[in-house]
Design a protein around this motif. Structure first.
Motif, PDB file in Angstrom:
ATOM      1  N   ASN A 213      -9.882   0.792  -0.723  1.00  0.00           N
ATOM      2  CA  ASN A 213     -10.355   2.154  -0.953  1.00  0.00           C
ATOM      3  C   ASN A 213     -11.505   2.181  -1.955  1.00  0.00           C
ATOM      4  O   ASN A 213     -11.683   3.150  -2.694  1.00  0.00           O
TER       5      ASN A 213
ATOM      6  N   LYS B  60      -2.799   6.234   1.803  1.00  0.00           N
ATOM      7  CA  LYS B  60      -3.100   5.786   0.447  1.00  0.00           C
ATOM      8  C   LYS B  60      -3.708   6.880  -0.411  1.00  0.00           C
ATOM      9  O   LYS B  60      -3.162   7.241  -1.462  1.00  0.00           O
TER      10      LYS B  60
ATOM     11  N   ALA C 233      -0.179   8.827  -1.188  1.00  0.00           N
ATOM     12  CA  ALA C 233       0.271   8.016  -2.324  1.00  0.00           C
ATOM     13  C   ALA C 233      -0.419   8.408  -3.634  1.00  0.00           C
ATOM     14  O   ALA C 233       0.245   8.619  -4.655  1.00  0.00           O
ATOM     15  N   ASP C 234      -1.735   8.504  -3.617  1.00  0.00           N
ATOM     16  CA  ASP C 234      -2.445   8.736  -4.872  1.00  0.00           C
ATOM     17  C   ASP C 234      -2.267  10.144  -5.401  1.00  0.00           C
ATOM     18  O   ASP C 234      -2.354  10.366  -6.620  1.00  0.00           O
TER      19      ASP C 234
ATOM     20  N   ASP D  83       1.565   4.123  -0.141  1.00  0.00           N
ATOM     21  CA  ASP D  83       0.725   3.100  -0.737  1.00  0.00           C
ATOM     22  C   ASP D  83       0.866   1.764  -0.012  1.00  0.00           C
ATOM     23  O   ASP D  83      -0.124   1.157   0.404  1.00  0.00           O
TER      24      ASP D  83
ATOM     25  N   GLY E  63       0.399   2.027   3.829  1.00  0.00           N
ATOM     26  CA  GLY E  63      -1.020   2.307   4.027  1.00  0.00           C
ATOM     27  C   GLY E  63      -1.844   1.043   3.937  1.00  0.00           C
ATOM     28  O   GLY E  63      -2.746   0.814   4.750  1.00  0.00           O
ATOM     29  N   TYR E  64      -1.533   0.184   2.952  1.00  0.00           N
ATOM     30  CA  TYR E  64      -2.222  -1.100   2.857  1.00  0.00           C
ATOM     31  C   TYR E  64      -1.986  -1.930   4.113  1.00  0.00           C
ATOM     32  O   TYR E  64      -2.922  -2.529   4.660  1.00  0.00           O
TER      33      TYR E  64
ATOM     34  N   PHE F  69      -3.469  -0.661  -5.326  1.00  0.00           N
ATOM     35  CA  PHE F  69      -2.240  -0.568  -4.548  1.00  0.00           C
ATOM     36  C   PHE F  69      -1.076  -1.092  -5.390  1.00  0.00           C
ATOM     37  O   PHE F  69      -1.210  -2.071  -6.127  1.00  0.00           O
TER      38      PHE F  69
END
Length: 478
Positions: free
Chosen positions: A4, A206, A210-211, A246, A249-250, A473
């Motif tokens: 990202n 992500k 997640a963020d 997270d 998503g990775y 991450f």
């Protein structure tokens, strides 16, 4: 280099163009190029650790040659253990030295012997837990006779360092990924489209899920003594969404990126929060790690095909070791043990393989029983996640204590400023839609307008709600 980050936005298309338009005609040149950009990708964090991954690759490459050449089982086992001890030695030193030193000092102090912990300022190499397990799978499978030793060092080094999944998985087996470096790769529209879809969905998980969850979760866990009961409950729930968004998503971005270069990686997550029991959850969560421990630890110990007592022991071993793999902290060990306790009733009653299909198969909505099963499984998972997220066992215990001790409603309910209720709904709906086949199933939407609408909605949420602060991450620390 983060997926990202602005650097990756430049790195990926440039690497893609060179890979397919400059090096396409020569397989070895493609592999060497992949090796070079993978070392560049990894060295972006700290170039000093390139020597570590190179040395680990060299040891396993030579060990593999010797295992295949050896005429006696004892000699084969010798080189297998050289590989295992080298990899686990690096992992143990960089990841667990301070943990064991401090734990030993604490134990000595408890029995009245004064001891000061001796610790080193050791920097944890990014991804070491992942690539050490990946290289060990190669030598173990060679020893078992499940594959042939790789003769091409460039292909082998590229396999170990393959940049899409190098630092946070999926943990690929040599029998799956290594042969893909030996065959000519052709780019197809279908594979490219699948890759871009997965990258898009992984990026959404992500930076949007997640963020944004991390903003609330970090605030609650840092100030749990003053948080309300509702905020503490939501903190645990949102951490469940954070770590899933997270990490999965990775994995999605990694799998999608690999597809752009003509490689197929294993699926690492299958909508685990729709699981109906903890056994199903662990078949759907971090699949590459859970199957690694199953095949290389659990089954060699006897698995469940032994007496009940030994089966219970094996279960605790696999979960506790899995917890310890995640980090040098007693919180991870408790997290693993707690999941073992969740799993044991299913194992002892022979119900650990009960839910192997997809929930609400061929139905849009789950029935009440399925809804209850998913809800209780998710609640148990969130409870365990508190130990995973807390800085210490004391903090985790106090976190639970504060839920019942504090006022339930907050005096200043600030949740909605993080837009979480808004972004959760489409995320959950899309996850429910793809629960059986994964995000690539969107290609099955025959109506072009509907298909474009899904992508358009994701892009809009990325633009409006995306948190593009280049947050690392979570699993980079493992």
């Amino acid at each position: 280099m983060l997926f990202n980050s602005f650097e990756f936005v430049l790195f990926l298309p440039l690497s893609f163009l060179l890979y397919w338009f400059v090096f396409k005609k020569h397989l070895k040149a493609q592999n060497f190029f992949l090796l070079a950009i993978s070392y560049l990708f990894y060295g972006w964090w700290d170039w000093r650790f390139l020597s570590l991954i190179a040395f680990s690759s060299l040891v396993d490459f030579i060990a593999g040659q010797q295992i295949e050449k050896s005429s006696t089982k004892a000699r084969k086992k010798l080189f297998l253990w050289i590989s295992i001890c080298t990899n686990l030695g690096f992992l143990g030193f960089f990841k667990y030295f301070n943990f064991f030193a401090e734990s030993f000092a604490d134990m000595m102090n408890m029995i009245g012997v004064q001891a000061n912990p001796w610790s080193l300022n050791v920097i944890l190499p990014v991804g070491i837990s992942f690539y050490t397990f990946q290289t060990m799978s190669y030598t173990i499978d060679l020893y078992r006779g499940q594959m042939k030793a790789e003769k091409d060092p460039i292909a082998f080094f590229a396999y170990v360092s393959f940049f899409p999944q190098l630092v946070a998985g999926p943990i690929e087996r040599a029998v799956n990924l290594l042969p893909q470096f030996k065959i000519k790769r052709e780019f197809t529209y279908e594979q490219g489209a699948d890759g871009m879809r997965l990258i898009l969905w992984g990026l959404f998980k992500k930076v949007v899920i997640a963020d944004n969850c991390a903003l609330f979760v970090n605030e609650v866990f840092a100030n749990y003594q003053s948080a309300s009961g509702l905020e503490l409950i939501l903190g645990a729930v949102f951490f469940a969404f954070q770590i899933y968004g997270d990490f999965s998503g990775y994995s999605d971005i990694a799998i999608g990126t690999a597809k752009l270069f003509g490689f197929n990686l294993m699926t690492n997550f299958r909508t685990p929060y729709f699981s109906r029991d903890m056994a199903e959850f662990w078949r759907r969560w971090h699949i590459s790690l859970s199957t690694w421990f199953r095949d290389y630890v659990y089954i060699p110990l006897g698995g469940s095909r032994v007496g009940k007592g030994r089966a219970v022991f094996n279960t605790f071993v696999i979960f506790v070791v899995s917890g310890f793999w995640h980090g040098a902290n007693w919180t991870f060990i408790v997290w693993g043990a707690l999941n073992a306790i969740y799993f044991l009733p299913l194992l002892l009653m022979g119900k650990n393989r009960k839910n192997t299909d997809t929930v609400a198969e061929n139905r849009f909505l789950p029935n009440l029983k399925e809804l209850w099963q998913m809800g209780t499984t998710f609640a148990l998972t969130c409870l365990a996640w508190v130990f995973f997220r807390a800085n210490s066992i004391v903090d985790a215990n106090n976190y639970f204590f504060e839920i019942f001790q504090s006022e339930f409603l907050p005096s200043n309910f600030s949740l909605f400023k993080y837009y979480l209720p808004i972004i959760f709904l489409p995320f959950i709906l899309i996850e429910w839609k793809i629960r059986s086949k994964g995000f690539n199933s969107t290609v099955k939407i025959q109506n072009v307008i509907s298909r474009i609408a899904v992508y358009f909605l994701i892009v809009i949420f990325l633009i409006v709600y995306g948190n593009f602060n280049q947050t690392e991450f979570i699993y980079f620390q493992f």
